[in-house]
Design a protein around this motif. Structure first.
Motif, mmCIF file in Angstrom:
data_model
loop_
_atom_site.group_PDB
_atom_site.id
_atom_site.type_symbol
_atom_site.label_atom_id
_atom_site.label_comp_id
_atom_site.label_asym_id
_atom_site.label_seq_id
_atom_site.Cartn_x
_atom_site.Cartn_y
_atom_site.Cartn_z
ATOM 1 N N ASP A 74 0.646 -0.646 -0.042
ATOM 2 C CA ASP A 74 0.344 0.163 0.380
ATOM 3 C C ASP A 74 0.659 1.169 -0.133
ATOM 4 N N TRP A 75 0.147 2.762 -0.723
ATOM 5 C CA TRP A 75 0.816 3.917 -0.565
ATOM 6 C C TRP A 75 1.729 4.006 0.891
ATOM 7 N N ASN A 76 1.148 3.604 1.893
ATOM 8 C CA ASN A 76 2.279 3.704 3.287
ATOM 9 C C ASN A 76 3.517 3.245 3.129
ATOM 10 N N SER A 77 2.954 2.674 2.827
ATOM 11 C CA SER A 77 4.101 1.204 2.823
ATOM 12 C C SER A 77 5.000 1.352 1.781
ATOM 13 N N VAL A 78 5.004 1.931 1.475
ATOM 14 C CA VAL A 78 5.552 2.325 0.000
ATOM 15 C C VAL A 78 6.991 3.103 0.546
ATOM 16 N N ILE A 79 6.105 4.507 0.755
ATOM 17 C CA ILE A 79 6.299 5.750 1.027
ATOM 18 C C ILE A 79 7.554 5.483 2.525
ATOM 19 N N SER A 80 6.454 5.037 3.430
ATOM 20 C CA SER A 80 7.698 4.286 4.558
ATOM 21 C C SER A 80 8.769 4.036 4.783
ATOM 22 N N THR A 81 9.152 3.366 3.033
ATOM 23 C CA THR A 81 10.206 2.451 3.312
ATOM 24 C C THR A 81 11.033 2.441 1.904
ATOM 25 N N SER A 82 10.654 4.338 1.301
ATOM 26 C CA SER A 82 10.917 5.550 0.448
ATOM 27 C C SER A 82 12.863 5.414 0.182
ATOM 28 N N GLU A 83 13.269 5.181 -0.701
ATOM 29 C CA GLU A 83 14.712 5.808 -0.456
ATOM 30 C C GLU A 83 15.278 6.513 -1.902
ATOM 31 N N GLY A 84 15.726 7.710 -1.816
ATOM 32 C CA GLY A 84 15.693 8.416 -3.522
ATOM 33 C C GLY A 84 16.433 9.362 -3.663
ATOM 34 N N THR A 85 16.036 10.292 -4.691
ATOM 35 C CA THR A 85 16.441 11.706 -4.743
ATOM 36 C C THR A 85 15.266 12.511 -4.500
ATOM 37 N N LEU A 86 15.221 13.566 -4.438
ATOM 38 C CA LEU A 86 14.820 15.423 -4.774
ATOM 39 C C LEU A 86 15.136 16.252 -5.217
ATOM 40 N N THR A 87 15.181 16.604 -6.487
ATOM 41 C CA THR A 87 15.658 17.544 -6.566
ATOM 42 C C THR A 87 14.381 19.487 -7.413
ATOM 43 N N ALA A 88 15.423 19.901 -6.575
ATOM 44 C CA ALA A 88 14.467 21.405 -6.687
ATOM 45 C C ALA A 88 15.163 22.372 -7.077
ATOM 46 N N ASN A 89 14.818 23.196 -8.461
ATOM 47 C CA ASN A 89 15.452 24.165 -9.004
ATOM 48 C C ASN A 89 13.949 25.547 -8.698
ATOM 49 N N PHE A 90 14.807 26.514 -8.259
ATOM 50 C CA PHE A 90 14.289 27.489 -8.086
ATOM 51 C C PHE A 90 14.502 29.117 -9.253
#
Length: 85
Positions: free
Chosen positions: A45-61
């Motif tokens: 389920d989404w809660n399990s997926v999000i709570s075990t997630s690893e990865g990257t987030l990139t923001a450019n303003f």
């Protein structure tokens, strides 16, 4: 559990509107920007997926203002070695 990869790319978004939707009350940026994320997780389920997630987030303003910050006062305090009173 299922392995899940989530990718999203958002171009030219209204960063101020996004900040307000995320609950920001102070220092709301007035600019456009790009966001990108790649997350990998496991779960059934989404809660399990999000709570075990690893990865990257990139923001450019892009150029803009942050309401509530006086850039001249910020630079003056920075030059004195103190960013916050």
């Amino acid at each position: 559990a299922n392995a899940v990869e989530l990718r999203f790319l958002a171009n030219e978004i209204d960063v101020g509107a996004m900040a307000l939707q995320a609950g920001s009350k102070r220092f709301v940026p007035q600019a456009r920007g790009n966001l990108s994320a790649i997350l990998r997780g496991r779960g059934n389920d989404w809660n399990s997926v999000i709570s075990t997630s690893e990865g990257t987030l990139t923001a450019n303003f892009g150029a803009g203002d942050i309401v509530g910050i006086d850039p001249n006062a910020f630079l003056a305090r920075s030059a004195e070695g103190q960013l916050f009173p």
